[in-house]
Design a protein around this motif. Structure first.
Motif, PDB file in Angstrom:
ATOM      1  N   ALA A 172       0.837  -1.206   0.000  1.00  0.00           N
ATOM      2  CA  ALA A 172       0.000   0.000   0.000  1.00  0.00           C
ATOM      3  C   ALA A 172       0.868   1.252   0.000  1.00  0.00           C
ATOM      4  O   ALA A 172       0.620   2.200  -0.759  1.00  0.00           O
ATOM      5  CB  ALA A 172      -0.921  -0.013   1.221  1.00  0.00           C
ATOM      6  N   LEU A 173       1.903   1.256   0.850  1.00  0.00           N
ATOM      7  CA  LEU A 173       2.777   2.422   0.929  1.00  0.00           C
ATOM      8  C   LEU A 173       3.485   2.671  -0.389  1.00  0.00           C
ATOM      9  O   LEU A 173       3.583   3.809  -0.863  1.00  0.00           O
ATOM     10  CB  LEU A 173       3.818   2.215   2.025  1.00  0.00           C
ATOM     11  CG  LEU A 173       3.380   2.539   3.435  1.00  0.00           C
ATOM     12  CD1 LEU A 173       4.404   2.046   4.428  1.00  0.00           C
ATOM     13  CD2 LEU A 173       3.201   4.040   3.586  1.00  0.00           C
ATOM     14  N   SER A 181       3.203   5.859  -2.824  1.00  0.00           N
ATOM     15  CA  SER A 181       4.369   6.667  -3.172  1.00  0.00           C
ATOM     16  C   SER A 181       4.591   6.699  -4.674  1.00  0.00           C
ATOM     17  O   SER A 181       4.995   7.728  -5.229  1.00  0.00           O
ATOM     18  CB  SER A 181       5.620   6.112  -2.498  1.00  0.00           C
ATOM     19  OG  SER A 181       5.555   6.341  -1.131  1.00  0.00           O
ATOM     20  N   ALA A 182       4.345   5.561  -5.336  1.00  0.00           N
ATOM     21  CA  ALA A 182       4.547   5.530  -6.780  1.00  0.00           C
ATOM     22  C   ALA A 182       3.566   6.464  -7.476  1.00  0.00           C
ATOM     23  O   ALA A 182       3.950   7.267  -8.344  1.00  0.00           O
ATOM     24  CB  ALA A 182       4.383   4.099  -7.294  1.00  0.00           C
ATOM     25  N   LEU A 183       2.303   6.384  -7.071  1.00  0.00           N
ATOM     26  CA  LEU A 183       1.310   7.282  -7.654  1.00  0.00           C
ATOM     27  C   LEU A 183       1.682   8.726  -7.375  1.00  0.00           C
ATOM     28  O   LEU A 183       1.619   9.599  -8.248  1.00  0.00           O
ATOM     29  CB  LEU A 183      -0.078   6.983  -7.076  1.00  0.00           C
ATOM     30  CG  LEU A 183      -0.795   5.754  -7.630  1.00  0.00           C
ATOM     31  CD1 LEU A 183      -2.111   5.541  -6.901  1.00  0.00           C
ATOM     32  CD2 LEU A 183      -1.048   5.929  -9.108  1.00  0.00           C
ATOM     33  N   ALA A 184       2.074   8.990  -6.128  1.00  0.00           N
ATOM     34  CA  ALA A 184       2.432  10.351  -5.742  1.00  0.00           C
ATOM     35  C   ALA A 184       3.594  10.856  -6.582  1.00  0.00           C
ATOM     36  O   ALA A 184       3.599  12.005  -7.039  1.00  0.00           O
ATOM     37  CB  ALA A 184       2.784  10.402  -4.258  1.00  0.00           C
ATOM     38  N   PHE A 213      -4.571  16.000  -3.637  1.00  0.00           N
ATOM     39  CA  PHE A 213      -4.792  14.616  -3.237  1.00  0.00           C
ATOM     40  C   PHE A 213      -3.496  13.962  -2.812  1.00  0.00           C
ATOM     41  O   PHE A 213      -3.427  13.282  -1.785  1.00  0.00           O
ATOM     42  CB  PHE A 213      -5.397  13.821  -4.391  1.00  0.00           C
ATOM     43  CG  PHE A 213      -6.885  13.737  -4.305  1.00  0.00           C
ATOM     44  CD1 PHE A 213      -7.473  13.022  -3.284  1.00  0.00           C
ATOM     45  CD2 PHE A 213      -7.683  14.380  -5.220  1.00  0.00           C
ATOM     46  CE1 PHE A 213      -8.842  12.957  -3.181  1.00  0.00           C
ATOM     47  CE2 PHE A 213      -9.052  14.322  -5.114  1.00  0.00           C
ATOM     48  CZ  PHE A 213      -9.629  13.605  -4.101  1.00  0.00           C
ATOM     49  N   VAL A 214      -2.479  14.186  -3.624  1.00  0.00           N
ATOM     50  CA  VAL A 214      -1.184  13.584  -3.313  1.00  0.00           C
ATOM     51  C   VAL A 214      -0.708  14.026  -1.939  1.00  0.00           C
ATOM     52  O   VAL A 214      -0.209  13.233  -1.142  1.00  0.00           O
ATOM     53  CB  VAL A 214      -0.164  13.953  -4.400  1.00  0.00           C
ATOM     54  CG1 VAL A 214       1.249  13.675  -3.940  1.00  0.00           C
ATOM     55  CG2 VAL A 214      -0.457  13.176  -5.653  1.00  0.00           C
ATOM     56  N   VAL A 232      -8.830   2.288  -2.977  1.00  0.00           N
ATOM     57  CA  VAL A 232      -9.459   3.561  -3.340  1.00  0.00           C
ATOM     58  C   VAL A 232      -8.518   4.451  -4.151  1.00  0.00           C
ATOM     59  O   VAL A 232      -8.933   5.113  -5.094  1.00  0.00           O
ATOM     60  CB  VAL A 232      -9.975   4.279  -2.077  1.00  0.00           C
ATOM     61  CG1 VAL A 232     -10.509   5.637  -2.418  1.00  0.00           C
ATOM     62  CG2 VAL A 232     -11.057   3.447  -1.427  1.00  0.00           C
ATOM     63  N   LEU A 233      -7.208   4.418  -3.787  1.00  0.00           N
ATOM     64  CA  LEU A 233      -6.259   5.267  -4.513  1.00  0.00           C
ATOM     65  C   LEU A 233      -6.238   5.003  -6.015  1.00  0.00           C
ATOM     66  O   LEU A 233      -6.342   5.951  -6.803  1.00  0.00           O
ATOM     67  CB  LEU A 233      -4.851   5.063  -3.960  1.00  0.00           C
ATOM     68  CG  LEU A 233      -4.526   5.773  -2.676  1.00  0.00           C
ATOM     69  CD1 LEU A 233      -3.035   5.705  -2.421  1.00  0.00           C
ATOM     70  CD2 LEU A 233      -4.956   7.214  -2.773  1.00  0.00           C
TER      71      LEU A 233
END
Lengths: 332, 109, 380
Positions: A9-10, A14-17, A60-61, C356-357
């Motif tokens: 999850a983390l 972080s990758a999306l961010a 969002f990030v 959700v992300l």
């Protein structure tokens, strides 16, 4: 070690961010080059439209990064069971050289994110994009942090080896050691409490000055920052002793464990929130001076100050409560 | 207006159910702890070391005690044979501490 | 603040009305989303409960197990080793453990035959204490029906049942057949004075490491397994298992995300017109984005609640029936166990992040595209 749900999850977060931060930074560069409110060109229209999207996404990030800090710490605490010699989150972060850098980066990001979100919110209150340039300039500063955070986190989780013997918090937080942590531990208990009290007084006075007299914002921000460090020192030096009912247990991470009723969260959440809000008042005073914000700025600052004071007050109550209910008597 | 109420009511009901679930978890803690204590007493009395969750092969029945190379016991290059074995962690990370009992200086000698 | 609240309420009302107009499509989306969350949540809840059980129950395992290794394989250990390490300070007791596997040709099950460490627990001669699954897989007709084990064709050994272990402890004892030492040695034709391995109990857990080191020097060929290592093996085993499940479910998350992105970007003509009209009557881009975020938020939150609650029921009320076949693999015996219910914040947060992300990430750009289009262009 990477195949654990919280780690996945983390890393996903972080990758999306990072992806969003990169894109937002690229857009930020373009915006800083071509932004011209007076112009009615297609490019300016396009930029104005896109700021909406980029701000929302980056907002969002930032929210996610704030949540990720807590997830990181919580997960580190849980994972301590997997390592030889680890008792709490300290052991997990110490498993390799990347643990603490990852944590510090996440904490820095937390404050950056909180400030950026407040800037964004105030910017939307003004009619003429008063802070947009600044917002995107800060994105250029924050994006490397996000990327570095992702990289250290990845290195941290990929290099985790459970067979490594890590060190426990009792070795890190003792006065006999060298280094910053030991320095904090070694500070005389009464001094630490006095320091905390003085910083608290400064916060209260400067906060009251803002609410009643509408001035002293920068002082309040400074006092808030000072309070933050005084509080951390006091937690390591005295408050932890009261929570553990033990005269030599100084760890600021064991506080987060279930055995102590997750008491650490009652300390850290209001403290971090209060500090971030206090910093925001100083920031707004410094940057949000355009005409379109003339009506908004003082109101926003006072609102933030009240919230910040509430956060510090909650922290203070938690501290007093821990001292009052403790079996340990350190003074007198 | 009515629709909003219904939907928000449903969401609230869902949240309440989730809260109820965690309440249920909390209520069952005490009897479950007693049950686990009985199991633990059995473990102590018999001297057990493993969970009897995967009984299909020796190294899945006793993963904590299995030989280091059992997953490849049929042939050095064979891949895992049993379905539950595919989920077992890599032996290198999972078993033992694997230390040499001498330092580099001794090895040099 | 109140004006902000009023705006949000109006947006929520509008969003719900818009969602209701495409009821079937949106319910479908919600259900698929909930199902994805259900799978991930079931995996995490199940693995966490198993981890917890292993942690508590195996905390009572012997402090140190000494195995004899021959050619890299686990081998019988001679009993005189016990005398050899007897003098080490801090060791409370040293006992040889006797245990082995028995493959039942009748039904293909593997049993674990064992002699209890505690002599008080050992059954009398000719009798056995059996685990919870044996009556099931052997279809024992009545409560005290004797157990017949056949080692070779034509051979039959009879054990009367002294006791059946309660299903409370199924997770550790389901396939056990406990015998006394004489019966065990006779059954496996084992010479006197050899053991499967040796169990040490150590009074002070801080001394385990030094004792292990001492024994390591005395018995360089032995493999020593400490209780901590057993615990860590299981923590890792279940985390790994959970991670694999989540990764597998990740594929379905990805599929769902593509689906959601597709749905959000390929807005139907009707939806596009709707946005055009909204903009024409004075909504600005921010309002449309806020409305769409409300939509995403409502769907995500609803699906999250539904999926999590269903997963809780699946794992703790229906004993994770859908996973049983995966865990069971090819084994005949599968313990009939119930897990200790538990939910914790870390799991829920991780779950929220994982499900959700991606949805948010997938839908936000298409939403913005729709929201920034010019009204005249859209309505044309």
């Amino acid at each position: 070690m990477i195949l654990q749900t919280p780690i996945l999850a983390l890393l996903l977060a972080s990758a999306l961010a990072s992806a969003v931060a990169l894109w937002a930074a690229w857009f930020g560069i373009r915006l800083l080059q071509h932004w011209d409110l007076a112009s009615g060109s297609q490019r300016q229209l396009d930029l104005e439209r896109r700021t909406e999207l980029v701000s929302t996404l980056f907002g969002f990030v930032m929210l996610i990064e704030i949540a990720a800090l807590f997830l990181l710490v919580f997960n580190a605490d849980r994972m301590a069971a997997l390592f030889v010699g680890a008792m709490c989150a300290v052991g997990t972060f110490n498993v390799n050289g990347w643990g603490f850098p990852a944590l510090y980066l996440k904490i820095t990001l937390f404050f950056a994110a909180a400030l950026w979100l407040i800037l964004d919110r105030v910017d939307r209150l003004g009619r003429d994009f008063p802070l947009t340039r600044l917002k995107f300039a800060t994105i250029l500063g924050i994006a490397p942090l996000v990327l570095a955070g992702f990289a250290t986190e990845l290195a941290f989780f990929l290099n985790m080896k459970t067979d490594v013997i890590t060190s426990c918090c009792s070795k890190l937080f003792t006065p006999s050691n060298e280094g910053f942590a030991a320095e904090m531990t070694g500070l005389a208990r009464a001094h630490a409490l006095w320091l905390l009290g003085a910083a608290g007084g400064a916060v209260l006075v400067s906060g009251a000055a803002i609410v009643l007299r509408k001035r002293g914002e920068r002082l309040f921000a400074l006092a808030g920052a000072a309070f933050f460090f005084a509080a951390l020192t006091a937690i390591v030096s005295v408050i932890s002793l009261y929570v553990y009912d033990h005269p030599n247990h100084h760890c600021p991470f064991c506080l987060l464990k279930r055995e102590y009723g997750y008491f650490g969260y009652a300390l850290y959440v209001p403290l971090f929130a209060g500090t971030a809000l206090a910093l925001a008042t100083g920031l707004l005073k410094t940057v949000a001076n355009s005409d379109s914000l003339a009506g908004v700025q003082p109101k926003a600052i006072r609102h933030l100050t009240r919230l910040s004071l509430a956060g510090f007050a909650l922290f203070g109550i938690a501290v007093l409560w821990s001292i009052a209910t403790s079996q340990l008597i350190l003074f007198g | 207006m009515r629709r909003t109420r219904i939907v928000f009511g449903l969401l609230a009901a869902g949240t309440a159910t989730l809260a109820l679930a965690s309440l249920h978890a909390r209520i069952t803690t005490a009897p479950e702890r007693a049950r686990m204590a009985r199991s633990a007493a059995l473990v102590r009395a018999v001297g057990l070391t493993d969970l009897a969750l995967f009984t299909e092969a020796r190294f899945t029945r006793n993963p904590a005690l299995a030989d280091l190379q059992t997953a490849f016991q049929d042939a050095p290059m064979s891949f895992e044979h049993f379905p539950s074995g595919t989920f077992a962690p890599r032996p290198a990370a999972g078993f033992g501490r694997g230390e040499l009992r001498f330092g580099p200086e001794e090895a040099a000698r | 603040m109140t004006s902000w609240l009023r705006r949000q309420r109006a947006l929520a009302e509008y969003t719900l009305a818009a969602l209701a107009r495409r009821r079937i499509k949106n319910t479908g989306l919600l259900l698929i989303y909930a199902m994805v969350i259900f799978v991930v949540a079931s995996a995490t809840l199940f693995a966490t409960a198993l981890r917890k059980e292993a942690e508590v129950v195996l905390a009572e395992a012997p402090e140190v197990i000494i195995q004899n290794l021959v050619m890299g394989r686990h081998d019988l250990i001679p009993g005189d080793v016990i005398a050899e390490i007897d003098g080490i300070r801090g060791v409370a007791s040293i006992k040889g453990r006797l245990w082995g596997y028995f493959y039942d040709r009748l039904n293909g099950a593997n049993y674990t035959l064992m002699v209890p460490l505690d002599p008080a627990m050992a059954p009398p001669a000719g009798q056995a204490i059996i685990g919870e699954s044996l009556p099931r897989v052997r279809e024992m007709p009545w409560e005290t029906a004797p157990l017949f084990l056949s080692r070779t064709p034509g051979d039959l050994v009879r054990f009367d049942i002294a006791k059946r272990l309660s299903s409370d402890s199924a997770l550790v004892s389901t396939d056990l057949i406990l015998l006394n030492e004489a019966n065990f040695r006779a059954f496996f034709e084992l010479p006197e004075d050899v053991y499967t391995d040796i169990a040490l109990s150590i009074r002070n857990p801080r001394e385990i490491d030094t004792i292990v080191e001492k024994i390591g020097r005395l018995l360089p060929n032995a493999r020593l397994v400490t209780r901590d290592e057993i615990a860590r093996t299981y923590q890792k085993l279940f985390s790994w298992r959970e991670g694999i499940m989540v990764l597998l479910a990740g594929a379905s998350v990805l599929a769902f995300v593509i689906f959601a992105a597709e749905k959000a970007s390929g807005l139907s003509a009707e939806e596009t017109r709707e946005i055009g009209i909204l903009k024409a009557i004075g909504w600005d881009t921010g309002d449309v984005i806020a409305m769409k975020l409300w939509e995403g938020g409502l769907v995500s939150f609803g699906a999250f609640l539904l999926g999590t609650v269903l997963a809780y029921l699946h794992v703790f009320a229906f004993d994770a029936g859908l996973f049983a076949s995966v865990l069971k693999g090819w084994s005949v015996i599968y313990p009939d166990f119930a897990l200790t219910p538990g939910i914790d914040g870390l799991q829920l947060t991780a779950l929220f992040f994982l499900t959700v992300l991606p949805y948010m990430a997938a839908t936000i750009v298409p939403i913005w595209r729709a929201a920034t289009a010019d009204p005249d262009q859209v309505m044309r």
